[in-house]
Design a protein around this motif. Sequence first.
Motif, PDB file in Angstrom:
ATOM      1  N   ALA A 154     -34.074   5.796  19.121  1.00  0.00           N
ATOM      2  CA  ALA A 154     -33.161   4.649  19.276  1.00  0.00           C
ATOM      3  C   ALA A 154     -32.191   4.803  20.430  1.00  0.00           C
ATOM      4  N   LYS A 155     -32.583   5.559  21.456  1.00  0.00           N
ATOM      5  CA  LYS A 155     -31.685   5.695  22.618  1.00  0.00           C
ATOM      6  C   LYS A 155     -31.559   4.355  23.347  1.00  0.00           C
ATOM      7  N   THR A 156     -32.705   3.722  23.625  1.00  0.00           N
ATOM      8  CA  THR A 156     -32.676   2.418  24.286  1.00  0.00           C
ATOM      9  C   THR A 156     -32.015   1.379  23.391  1.00  0.00           C
ATOM     10  N   ARG A 157     -32.336   1.409  22.135  1.00  0.00           N
ATOM     11  CA  ARG A 157     -31.784   0.439  21.189  1.00  0.00           C
ATOM     12  C   ARG A 157     -30.262   0.547  21.107  1.00  0.00           C
ATOM     13  N   ALA A 158     -29.744   1.771  21.185  1.00  0.00           N
ATOM     14  CA  ALA A 158     -28.303   1.973  21.043  1.00  0.00           C
ATOM     15  C   ALA A 158     -27.529   1.300  22.170  1.00  0.00           C
ATOM     16  N   ILE A 159     -27.911   1.564  23.409  1.00  0.00           N
ATOM     17  CA  ILE A 159     -27.150   0.989  24.510  1.00  0.00           C
ATOM     18  C   ILE A 159     -27.422  -0.507  24.646  1.00  0.00           C
ATOM     19  N   LYS A 160     -28.625  -0.956  24.274  1.00  0.00           N
ATOM     20  CA  LYS A 160     -28.909  -2.390  24.278  1.00  0.00           C
ATOM     21  C   LYS A 160     -28.056  -3.095  23.218  1.00  0.00           C
ATOM     22  N   ALA A 161     -27.920  -2.491  22.049  1.00  0.00           N
ATOM     23  CA  ALA A 161     -27.084  -3.076  21.007  1.00  0.00           C
ATOM     24  C   ALA A 161     -25.632  -3.144  21.449  1.00  0.00           C
ATOM     25  N   LEU A 162     -25.169  -2.118  22.171  1.00  0.00           N
ATOM     26  CA  LEU A 162     -23.801  -2.136  22.690  1.00  0.00           C
ATOM     27  C   LEU A 162     -23.626  -3.263  23.704  1.00  0.00           C
ATOM     28  N   ALA A 163     -24.598  -3.417  24.595  1.00  0.00           N
ATOM     29  CA  ALA A 163     -24.514  -4.472  25.612  1.00  0.00           C
ATOM     30  C   ALA A 163     -24.517  -5.859  24.973  1.00  0.00           C
TER      31      ALA A 163
ATOM     32  N   ALA B 294     -20.868  -7.782  28.744  1.00  0.00           N
ATOM     33  CA  ALA B 294     -21.464  -6.929  29.768  1.00  0.00           C
ATOM     34  C   ALA B 294     -22.943  -7.241  29.913  1.00  0.00           C
ATOM     35  N   ASN B 295     -23.489  -6.907  31.095  1.00  0.00           N
ATOM     36  CA  ASN B 295     -24.917  -7.038  31.371  1.00  0.00           C
ATOM     37  C   ASN B 295     -25.600  -5.690  31.189  1.00  0.00           C
ATOM     38  N   PHE B 296     -26.872  -5.724  30.827  1.00  0.00           N
ATOM     39  CA  PHE B 296     -27.635  -4.501  30.563  1.00  0.00           C
ATOM     40  C   PHE B 296     -28.888  -4.475  31.426  1.00  0.00           C
ATOM     41  N   GLN B 297     -29.244  -3.280  31.923  1.00  0.00           N
ATOM     42  CA  GLN B 297     -30.481  -3.108  32.686  1.00  0.00           C
ATOM     43  C   GLN B 297     -31.085  -1.750  32.371  1.00  0.00           C
ATOM     44  N   ARG B 298     -32.365  -1.754  32.068  1.00  0.00           N
ATOM     45  CA  ARG B 298     -33.085  -0.502  31.822  1.00  0.00           C
ATOM     46  C   ARG B 298     -33.923  -0.170  33.050  1.00  0.00           C
ATOM     47  N   ILE B 299     -33.845   1.089  33.499  1.00  0.00           N
ATOM     48  CA  ILE B 299     -34.621   1.558  34.649  1.00  0.00           C
ATOM     49  C   ILE B 299     -35.483   2.732  34.203  1.00  0.00           C
ATOM     50  N   GLN B 300     -36.786   2.601  34.348  1.00  0.00           N
ATOM     51  CA  GLN B 300     -37.703   3.684  34.010  1.00  0.00           C
ATOM     52  C   GLN B 300     -37.884   4.571  35.239  1.00  0.00           C
ATOM     53  N   PHE B 301     -37.423   5.805  35.166  1.00  0.00           N
ATOM     54  CA  PHE B 301     -37.515   6.707  36.301  1.00  0.00           C
ATOM     55  C   PHE B 301     -38.901   7.355  36.342  1.00  0.00           C
TER      56      PHE B 301
ATOM     57  N   LEU C 218     -38.103   4.896  44.412  1.00  0.00           N
ATOM     58  CA  LEU C 218     -37.368   5.016  45.662  1.00  0.00           C
ATOM     59  C   LEU C 218     -35.899   4.647  45.436  1.00  0.00           C
ATOM     60  N   PRO C 219     -34.986   5.168  46.273  1.00  0.00           N
ATOM     61  CA  PRO C 219     -33.568   4.788  46.122  1.00  0.00           C
ATOM     62  C   PRO C 219     -33.348   3.285  46.154  1.00  0.00           C
ATOM     63  N   ALA C 220     -34.088   2.575  47.001  1.00  0.00           N
ATOM     64  CA  ALA C 220     -33.924   1.124  47.099  1.00  0.00           C
ATOM     65  C   ALA C 220     -34.307   0.418  45.809  1.00  0.00           C
ATOM     66  N   ASP C 221     -35.156   1.058  44.987  1.00  0.00           N
ATOM     67  CA  ASP C 221     -35.514   0.475  43.701  1.00  0.00           C
ATOM     68  C   ASP C 221     -34.318   0.425  42.760  1.00  0.00           C
ATOM     69  N   LEU C 222     -33.294   1.227  43.031  1.00  0.00           N
ATOM     70  CA  LEU C 222     -32.067   1.232  42.240  1.00  0.00           C
ATOM     71  C   LEU C 222     -30.967   0.412  42.896  1.00  0.00           C
ATOM     72  N   THR C 223     -30.745   0.690  44.179  1.00  0.00           N
ATOM     73  CA  THR C 223     -29.592   0.090  44.856  1.00  0.00           C
ATOM     74  C   THR C 223     -29.850  -1.323  45.328  1.00  0.00           C
TER      75      THR C 223
ATOM     76  N   LEU D  92     -24.046  -2.024  32.094  1.00  0.00           N
ATOM     77  CA  LEU D  92     -24.593  -0.913  31.319  1.00  0.00           C
ATOM     78  C   LEU D  92     -25.998  -0.612  31.809  1.00  0.00           C
ATOM     79  N   ILE D  93     -26.233   0.638  32.211  1.00  0.00           N
ATOM     80  CA  ILE D  93     -27.514   1.049  32.775  1.00  0.00           C
ATOM     81  C   ILE D  93     -28.132   2.117  31.888  1.00  0.00           C
ATOM     82  N   LEU D  94     -29.389   1.906  31.520  1.00  0.00           N
ATOM     83  CA  LEU D  94     -30.159   2.952  30.855  1.00  0.00           C
ATOM     84  C   LEU D  94     -31.101   3.564  31.881  1.00  0.00           C
ATOM     85  N   ALA D  95     -30.830   4.803  32.282  1.00  0.00           N
ATOM     86  CA  ALA D  95     -31.689   5.537  33.208  1.00  0.00           C
ATOM     87  C   ALA D  95     -32.645   6.381  32.378  1.00  0.00           C
ATOM     88  N   ASP D  96     -33.797   5.831  32.084  1.00  0.00           N
ATOM     89  CA  ASP D  96     -34.727   6.462  31.152  1.00  0.00           C
ATOM     90  C   ASP D  96     -35.521   7.567  31.847  1.00  0.00           C
ATOM     91  N   GLU D  97     -35.514   8.767  31.251  1.00  0.00           N
ATOM     92  CA  GLU D  97     -36.199   9.950  31.796  1.00  0.00           C
ATOM     93  C   GLU D  97     -35.761  10.198  33.237  1.00  0.00           C
TER      94      GLU D  97
END
Length: 330
Positions: free
Chosen positions: A47-56, A61-68, A73-78, A101-106
């Motif tokens: 429930a790591k993703t679920r926790a921060i999504k529930a908080l958002a 606030a806005n929420f975004q999940r990024i699968q690392f 590439l850096p531009a994929d983030l910035t 709120l950003i979830l930086a997964d793995e």
Amino acid sequence: MSTLETVDRLRKQLEASVVGQPVLVNRLLIALLVDGHLLVEGAPGLAKTRAIKALADRIEANFQRIQFTPDLLPADLTGTEVYRPADGSFVFQQGPLFNNLILADEVNRAPAKVQSALLEAMAEQQISVGHQTYRLPTPFMVMATQNPIEQEGTYPLPEAQLDRFLMQVMIDYPDARHEAHILRLVRAEALAASQSGDSSQAPSAPAVEEVFTLKDLFAARREVLEVFMSEDIEDYIVRLIVASRQPARHDEDLARWLQYGASPRGTLCMDSCARAHAWLAGRDYVSPADVQAVIHDVLRHRLLLSFEAEADGVSTDDVIERLLQMIAVP
């Protein structure tokens, strides 16, 4: 309703949605209150993703999940500058970091260049593209996850980046009682989705009762800063940190186990986390118990162990326990 009562209602809503992980919920709230970032380590499906999504979902606030991944590439983030043929100009297209709120997964699956782009965002709340610097929104919080099971294809985070995280939280499997509760909760959510006619996308949390506004957040942060900390507690924190840097003065085993101690940022994080922990408990002062409650998560990623410690099977949590035993409580 007071600010503390509003935050307590938010906590109860999160715990109702993220079953069996009260420590994770508490640490999320602490990070939000002191404007910090979390590094969460645990097996998949906890429930790591679920926790921060529930908080958002429950705050303004806005929420975004990024699968690392290794090819990120850096531009994929910035974001990047996009050429417009119509007028021959370049326009900056914001990346996923331009959310609250950003979830930086793995996070440790991405190479060093990507990690450095995330580091600037975490440290300075800004990103640089070419000759331009762009401010990120407020609040801005990163929750990064690491998977302790799969180790192939990973790029370990450097010590400098680890130090940027407010806390490293270790989460484990829920017990049988909470597991049964999770079954019923997910089944009820799936049923609600099917009745609404959208079975392809089940809701991630129960219906939101209220929104925690930015005004509430800034008021809560101000109250946390006003929590009283005596000079004895300040001295207790400093003695714990200094002991991690000079272990030979206290214990021979610690001298063998510790290669590097905590930085001054560890002192600052211990101070802010202890204040937030006391405030969430309904107190306007910090006690030694507040320091002891957060010290493992604050120092776990800031202590660099020696080869002797690894050979002896000693973990950073073991070292922190030894520090607590050695340093007298005021």
